[in-house]
Design a protein around this motif. Structure first.
Motif, PDB file in Angstrom:
ATOM      1  N   UNK A 287     -10.960  -3.244  -1.259  1.00  0.00           N
ATOM      2  CA  UNK A 287     -10.428  -4.380  -0.512  1.00  0.00           C
ATOM      3  C   UNK A 287      -9.177  -4.956  -1.149  1.00  0.00           C
ATOM      4  N   UNK A 288      -8.713  -4.342  -2.239  1.00  0.00           N
ATOM      5  CA  UNK A 288      -7.519  -4.822  -2.914  1.00  0.00           C
ATOM      6  C   UNK A 288      -6.353  -3.880  -2.729  1.00  0.00           C
ATOM      7  N   UNK A 289      -5.315  -4.099  -3.523  1.00  0.00           N
ATOM      8  CA  UNK A 289      -4.129  -3.254  -3.443  1.00  0.00           C
ATOM      9  C   UNK A 289      -3.988  -2.369  -4.677  1.00  0.00           C
ATOM     10  N   UNK A 290      -4.830  -2.607  -5.692  1.00  0.00           N
ATOM     11  CA  UNK A 290      -4.748  -1.803  -6.897  1.00  0.00           C
ATOM     12  C   UNK A 290      -5.403  -0.448  -6.673  1.00  0.00           C
TER      13      UNK A 290
ATOM     14  N   UNK B  35       0.817  -1.210   0.000  1.00  0.00           N
ATOM     15  CA  UNK B  35       0.000   0.000   0.000  1.00  0.00           C
ATOM     16  C   UNK B  35       0.854   1.267   0.000  1.00  0.00           C
ATOM     17  N   UNK B  36       2.173   1.102  -0.149  1.00  0.00           N
ATOM     18  CA  UNK B  36       3.057   2.259  -0.178  1.00  0.00           C
ATOM     19  C   UNK B  36       3.069   3.043   1.115  1.00  0.00           C
ATOM     20  N   UNK B  37       2.932   2.337   2.241  1.00  0.00           N
ATOM     21  CA  UNK B  37       2.832   3.014   3.544  1.00  0.00           C
ATOM     22  C   UNK B  37       3.922   2.545   4.495  1.00  0.00           C
ATOM     23  N   UNK B  38       5.108   2.307   3.967  1.00  0.00           N
ATOM     24  CA  UNK B  38       6.185   1.750   4.792  1.00  0.00           C
ATOM     25  C   UNK B  38       6.556   2.631   5.967  1.00  0.00           C
ATOM     26  N   UNK B  39       6.291   3.935   5.859  1.00  0.00           N
ATOM     27  CA  UNK B  39       6.661   4.862   6.933  1.00  0.00           C
ATOM     28  C   UNK B  39       5.637   4.889   8.070  1.00  0.00           C
ATOM     29  N   UNK B  40       4.620   4.048   7.992  1.00  0.00           N
ATOM     30  CA  UNK B  40       3.549   4.055   8.991  1.00  0.00           C
ATOM     31  C   UNK B  40       3.636   2.878   9.962  1.00  0.00           C
ATOM     32  N   UNK B  41       4.824   2.312  10.126  1.00  0.00           N
ATOM     33  CA  UNK B  41       4.953   1.115  10.960  1.00  0.00           C
ATOM     34  C   UNK B  41       4.512   1.363  12.401  1.00  0.00           C
ATOM     35  N   UNK B  42       4.946   2.473  12.986  1.00  0.00           N
ATOM     36  CA  UNK B  42       4.591   2.740  14.388  1.00  0.00           C
ATOM     37  C   UNK B  42       3.086   2.955  14.533  1.00  0.00           C
TER      38      UNK B  42
ATOM     39  N   UNK C 104     -13.417  -3.588  -9.683  1.00  0.00           N
ATOM     40  CA  UNK C 104     -13.356  -4.745  -8.772  1.00  0.00           C
ATOM     41  C   UNK C 104     -11.999  -5.428  -8.873  1.00  0.00           C
ATOM     42  N   UNK C 105     -11.646  -6.146  -7.832  1.00  0.00           N
ATOM     43  CA  UNK C 105     -10.312  -6.738  -7.733  1.00  0.00           C
ATOM     44  C   UNK C 105     -10.370  -8.249  -7.540  1.00  0.00           C
ATOM     45  N   UNK C 106      -9.339  -8.926  -8.015  1.00  0.00           N
ATOM     46  CA  UNK C 106      -9.192 -10.358  -7.794  1.00  0.00           C
ATOM     47  C   UNK C 106      -8.240 -10.642  -6.641  1.00  0.00           C
ATOM     48  N   UNK C 107      -7.698  -9.580  -6.046  1.00  0.00           N
ATOM     49  CA  UNK C 107      -6.773  -9.719  -4.920  1.00  0.00           C
ATOM     50  C   UNK C 107      -7.384  -9.028  -3.701  1.00  0.00           C
TER      51      UNK C 107
END
Length: 425
Positions: A393-396, A157-164, A401-404
């Motif tokens: 509900x997907x990552x796209x 989701x491109x949110x690596x800086x949100x770990x905390x 609609x999504x298949x993931x």
């Protein structure tokens, strides 16, 4: 002797830190009203174990010496009560922990005096104790396996800086979600605006235990309910739930497709027996087969219009529900991923033309889902993605609609799932 609630908590902590065991689902079943205290105490100890031990160490005469597990447990339980359970008196928090330290099975009797002295000192200013514990780094409560799981949850989701921020969210006890099985929903439950089948407790509402015990409803995580709210309008006459226990998803499938023949597989005898009883109580007609799912799929010639493979996995997406997860050994990933690929391959071979295959894991690790999806795309080019879930509900990006299935871990309340859907023909 310590109270039953505290004894149950101590046994659970010894199971986690002494034996490397998960906390059993029924660990507090016979505690009655005291279960609330036990649940709160165990949750605080597991979610703050690293900080609790870090607070103790500099308060020892010789911080370099190791502390027996029985002493660690007694001190952690006492400190957690003093810091975060204001309804527990100073005397109860201290005295019960000293009794635990004196217990030959659960404690370390030579450290009775140490436990008493440290907790009496901490009890002099409980607010200061809580502040000291909260000021310690949150990373003390995270193992390397947790750090990896959080990074993998955020990366798609491109949110690596949100770990905390994600870790802070996961420290809040999960709110239960419910599903109606028959009749009307009881007072105190309200619809979930994002998941049509789900109900949540209203503000100030009480847990609907009598309603659940009557068989009119069940607890089911809202992520599981969203996963099974797939859009699929092709005929479904035969369904396979490949890893069916404890029965929540089998029940949901039966409600989605009334009249379909359902086969539910479960390898473990006790879980299979419990699955049969659960489905019987819920009036769900299904053939329950006690068998290893991969072996059964590889030898059967039957075909199914809908196959659900909710595969055994690391459980990394259940961190919020299982706060013991950070402290367990996580060395089975190669075995699990091998089993998952075998299950997925065998299930794909038993999918009927124009059928739907859903593969899911309650994990954030890409090795347990995305890697399998990419591998299967090359190994079985006849299979194609089935776009059965809403875009959110997907990552796209976008609105298609999504298949993931992989909800954003910071925007979605519920367990961390990955899933993908396939069809052919």
């Amino acid at each position: 002797m310590p109270t039953p609630a505290r004894l149950h908590v101590a046994h659970a902590l010894h199971g986690v830190f002494g034996e490397g065991e998960r906390v059993p689902d029924i660990w507090d079943r016979d505690l009655g009203e005291d279960a609330h205290l036990a649940q709160a105490l165990l949750g605080h100890c597991l979610r703050r174990w690293g900080r609790l031990q870090a607070w103790v160490k500099p308060n020892l005469k010789d911080p370099s010496r190791g502390v027996p597990l029985g002493t660690q447990v007694a001190l952690a339980m006492g400190l957690a009560q003093l810091a975060w359970l204001p309804g527990v008196s100073d005397h109860a928090a201290v005295n019960e922990s000293v009794l635990l330290a004196a217990d030959r099975e659960l404690g370390f009797p030579p450290h009775k005096g140490l436990v008493n002295a440290l907790l009496r000192r901490a009890a002099k200013d409980r607010a200061a104790l809580a502040a000291q514990l909260e000021a310690l780094p949150a990373s003390l409560d995270r193992s390397p396996a947790v750090e990896q799981a959080l990074r993998m949850a955020l990366a798609p989701h491109g949110a690596a800086d949100q770990l905390e921020a994600l870790w802070a969210r996961l420290q809040q006890p999960p709110r239960p979600a419910f599903r109606v099985l028959k009749g009307e929903s009881p007072e105190g439950l309200v619809p979930d605006l994002e998941v049509p089948s789900a109900l949540r407790m209203a503000e100030g509402g009480s847990f609907p235990r009598p309603w659940l015990e009557s068989g009119a409803g069940m607890v089911q995580d809202r992520t599981s309910q969203a996963l099974l709210a797939y859009a699929w309008n092709r005929p479904v006459a035969r369904i396979l739930d490949a890893c069916a226990a404890p029965g929540g998803k089998t029940t949901a499938l039966a409600r989605r497709h009334p009249g379909a023949e359902i086969t539910a597989l479960e390898a473990h005898p006790r879980r299979a027996a419990r699955l049969r009883l659960t489905l019987q109580q819920r009036e769900v007609e299904a053939e329950v087969i006690q068998a290893d799912a991969a072996e059964w799929l590889e030898r059967t010639e039957e075909a199914f219009d809908l196959i659900l493979v909710d595969a055994p996995c690391s459980g990394s997406g259940t961190l919020q529900k299982h706060p013991e997860w950070p402290w367990l050994a996580h060395d089975e990933l190669p075995r699990l991923t091998g089993l998952q690929r075998r299950l997925l391959t065998a299930a794909a071979d038993r999918l009927a033309p124009r059928g739907l295959l859903i593969y899911a894991v309650c994990s954030w690790l890409p090795e347990e889902a995305e890697a399998h999806r990419e591998w299967l795309a090359e190994a079985r080019p006849d299979l194609r993605p089935a776009t059965v879930w809403p875009a959110g509900l997907g990552v796209e990006s976008g609105t298609a609609p999504t298949a993931r299935f992989q909800p954003h871990p910071l925007r979605w309340e519920g367990e961390g799932f990955q899933a993908f859907a396939l069809t052919w023909g």
